[in-house]
Design an enzyme around this catalytic site. Structure first.
Site, PDB file in Angstrom:
ATOM      1  N   ASP A 243       0.879  -1.180   0.000  1.00 55.09           N
ATOM      2  CA  ASP A 243       0.000   0.000   0.000  1.00 55.09           C
ATOM      3  C   ASP A 243       0.912   1.225   0.000  1.00 55.09           C
ATOM      4  O   ASP A 243       2.124   1.107   0.208  1.00 55.09           O
ATOM      5  CB  ASP A 243      -0.888  -0.015   1.263  1.00 55.09           C
ATOM      6  CG  ASP A 243      -1.769   1.226   1.355  1.00 55.09           C
ATOM      7  OD1 ASP A 243      -2.410   1.581   0.356  1.00 55.09           O
ATOM      8  OD2 ASP A 243      -1.804   1.858   2.438  1.00 55.09           O
TER       9      ASP A 243
ATOM     10  N   TYR B 256      -0.753   8.352  -2.564  1.00 59.54           N
ATOM     11  CA  TYR B 256      -0.867   8.000  -3.977  1.00 59.54           C
ATOM     12  C   TYR B 256      -2.067   8.708  -4.624  1.00 59.54           C
ATOM     13  O   TYR B 256      -2.090   8.943  -5.825  1.00 59.54           O
ATOM     14  CB  TYR B 256      -1.091   6.486  -4.134  1.00 59.54           C
ATOM     15  CG  TYR B 256       0.128   5.607  -3.988  1.00 59.54           C
ATOM     16  CD1 TYR B 256       1.381   6.123  -3.645  1.00 59.54           C
ATOM     17  CD2 TYR B 256       0.019   4.234  -4.203  1.00 59.54           C
ATOM     18  CE1 TYR B 256       2.480   5.289  -3.515  1.00 59.54           C
ATOM     19  CE2 TYR B 256       1.111   3.394  -4.085  1.00 59.54           C
ATOM     20  CZ  TYR B 256       2.344   3.920  -3.742  1.00 59.54           C
ATOM     21  OH  TYR B 256       3.433   3.083  -3.622  1.00 59.54           O
ATOM     22  N   GLY B 257      -3.065   9.004  -3.793  1.00 62.55           N
ATOM     23  CA  GLY B 257      -4.366   9.447  -4.314  1.00 62.55           C
ATOM     24  C   GLY B 257      -4.337  10.728  -5.115  1.00 62.55           C
ATOM     25  O   GLY B 257      -5.206  10.961  -5.955  1.00 62.55           O
TER      26      GLY B 257
ATOM     27  N   CYS C 214      -4.371  -1.499  -1.899  1.00 60.72           N
ATOM     28  CA  CYS C 214      -4.537  -0.062  -2.101  1.00 60.72           C
ATOM     29  C   CYS C 214      -5.477   0.120  -3.287  1.00 60.72           C
ATOM     30  O   CYS C 214      -5.226  -0.437  -4.364  1.00 60.72           O
ATOM     31  CB  CYS C 214      -3.175   0.557  -2.403  1.00 60.72           C
ATOM     32  SG  CYS C 214      -3.254   2.288  -2.886  1.00 60.72           S
ATOM     33  N   ASN C 215      -6.536   0.867  -3.073  1.00 59.98           N
ATOM     34  CA  ASN C 215      -7.510   1.076  -4.151  1.00 59.98           C
ATOM     35  C   ASN C 215      -6.923   1.900  -5.283  1.00 59.98           C
ATOM     36  O   ASN C 215      -7.160   1.624  -6.460  1.00 59.98           O
ATOM     37  CB  ASN C 215      -8.742   1.798  -3.608  1.00 59.98           C
ATOM     38  CG  ASN C 215      -9.530   0.931  -2.660  1.00 59.98           C
ATOM     39  OD1 ASN C 215     -10.526   0.340  -3.032  1.00 59.98           O
ATOM     40  ND2 ASN C 215      -9.081   0.828  -1.416  1.00 59.98           N
TER      41      ASN C 215
ATOM     42  N   GLU D 270      -2.504   8.801   8.250  1.00 65.92           N
ATOM     43  CA  GLU D 270      -1.038   8.689   8.295  1.00 65.92           C
ATOM     44  C   GLU D 270      -0.467   9.482   9.471  1.00 65.92           C
ATOM     45  O   GLU D 270       0.617   9.190   9.955  1.00 65.92           O
ATOM     46  CB  GLU D 270      -0.422   9.151   6.964  1.00 65.92           C
ATOM     47  CG  GLU D 270      -0.762   8.241   5.779  1.00 65.92           C
ATOM     48  CD  GLU D 270       0.107   6.987   5.685  1.00 65.92           C
ATOM     49  OE1 GLU D 270       1.284   7.046   6.039  1.00 65.92           O
ATOM     50  OE2 GLU D 270      -0.420   5.937   5.260  1.00 65.92           O
TER      51      GLU D 270
ATOM     52  N   THR E 146      -8.140   1.827   1.510  1.00 64.35           N
ATOM     53  CA  THR E 146      -7.842   0.926   2.625  1.00 64.35           C
ATOM     54  C   THR E 146      -7.466   1.677   3.901  1.00 64.35           C
ATOM     55  O   THR E 146      -7.405   1.081   4.977  1.00 64.35           O
ATOM     56  CB  THR E 146      -6.726  -0.067   2.226  1.00 64.35           C
ATOM     57  OG1 THR E 146      -5.610   0.664   1.689  1.00 64.35           O
ATOM     58  CG2 THR E 146      -7.226  -1.056   1.190  1.00 64.35           C
TER      59      THR E 146
HETATM   60  N1  DGL Z   1      -4.748   3.125   0.892  1.00 63.45           N
HETATM   61  C1  DGL Z   1      -4.694   3.823  -0.374  1.00 63.45           C
HETATM   62  C2  DGL Z   1      -5.965   3.513  -1.162  1.00 63.45           C
HETATM   63  O1  DGL Z   1      -6.622   2.537  -0.847  1.00 63.45           O
HETATM   64  C3  DGL Z   1      -4.451   5.260  -0.072  1.00 63.45           C
HETATM   65  C4  DGL Z   1      -4.031   6.038  -1.221  1.00 63.45           C
HETATM   66  C5  DGL Z   1      -3.174   7.233  -0.909  1.00 63.45           C
HETATM   67  O2  DGL Z   1      -2.027   7.062  -0.511  1.00 63.45           O
HETATM   68  O3  DGL Z   1      -3.649   8.351  -1.177  1.00 63.45           O
HETATM   69  O4  DGL Z   1      -6.317   4.168  -2.112  1.00 63.45           O
END
Ligand code: DGL
Length: 272
Positions: free
Chosen positions: A10, A42-43, A74-75, A158, A191
């Protein structure tokens, strides 16, 4: 019998919700979890960038740890990279989107459902497509979906802030379209979000059922392991390794709080 570990990753701590479910359901399996905390979130990144990170991590899990399958916990990374990760590594790859959609469909009574996720996940349209595809294989038209991005939620998790005033105010603003859509079930399509479940539930009320993809993903992993015959010795006690690209002490401290005592220590990895 196959003693190789399951590889999972993730952007940070969110995938630990999936790790927990897999560890509980498959106690004899070894696991290597990588949290890419140096490069989260990541989003808000482009699909190309997230897809590149995902390929790099999947390769690392297979080449350095001989992972027998990869769970993209991770989505955002599932939306960006699941389609092509199968070409990057020669082991099966499981994402969280399809399992989440299955859980959502199973839970709704009214057919009015919602999904919340990062900007990357929601704008990719991955949930909308997954629901349509599933509906196409079934008898009914499929549920009506309200898909809402929640920028900022991941950063609260976080930082280890799950239910303070600030996150509550943000949740009230971001979840207004979900409340207006009068959904009976909301999928936590990131997640990280299960860690904010209390705040989300306080805002939306107890009538909205919250579902996450963690358990359904663990079932999918179990199915795949059985199907491909790569289960570990059932008498083995699973060994769990945790890695981070960021600060190790921070990962151990918050990670243990979120996952539980199994996260005794983490190792630092540098991905070229
Ligand atoms: N847990 C990642 C997800 O499910 C978080 C994404 C992120 O880092 O913004 O999308």
């Amino acid at each position: 019998m196959d003693a190789r570990p399951i590889g999972m990753f993730d952007s940070g701590f969110g995938g630990l919700t999936v790790a927990r479910a897999v560890m509980d359901l498959l106690p004899s399996e070894d696991l290597v979890y990588l949290g890419d905390t140096a490069r989260y979130p990541y989003g808000s990144r482009s699909i190309e960038q997230v897809s590149g990170y995902a390929s790099q991590i999947a390769e690392h899990l297979v080449s350095s740890h001989d992972a027998k399958l990869i769970v993209v916990a991770c989505n955002t990374a599932s939306a960006a990279a699941l389609d092509h990760l199968g070409e990057v590594v020669d082991v099966p790859v499981v994402g969280v989107i399809e399992p989440g959609v299955r859980a959502l469909r199973a839970a709704t009574l009214t057919g009015r459902v919602g999904v919340i996720g990062t900007v990357g996940t929601i704008s990719s349209g991955a949930y909308q497509r997954a629901l349509e595809e599933l509906a196409a294989t079934g008898q009914d038209a499929g549920p009506e979906l309200a898909a809402v991005a929640c920028p900022g939620f991941v950063e609260f998790v976080e930082r280890g802030e799950f239910d303070g005033v600030e996150v509550h105010v943000l949740a009230q603003r971001l979840l207004a379209p979900v409340a207006e859509a009068k959904v009976d079930t909301l999928l936590l399509g990131c997640t990280h979000y299960p860690y904010l479940a209390r705040t989300i539930s306080d805002v939306l009320g107890a009538d909205v059922m919250l579902v996450s993809s963690a358990d359904e993903t663990a079932f999918e992993v179990r199915r795949l392991i059985a199907q491909t015959g790569v289960g570990n010795d059932p008498d083995h006690t699973g060994v769990h390794r945790f890695e981070t690209t960021g600060d190790v002490n921070r990962f151990e401290q918050l990670g243990r709080e979120l996952l539980g005592p199994e996260l005794r220590e983490a190792a630092q990895v540098e991905l070229a």
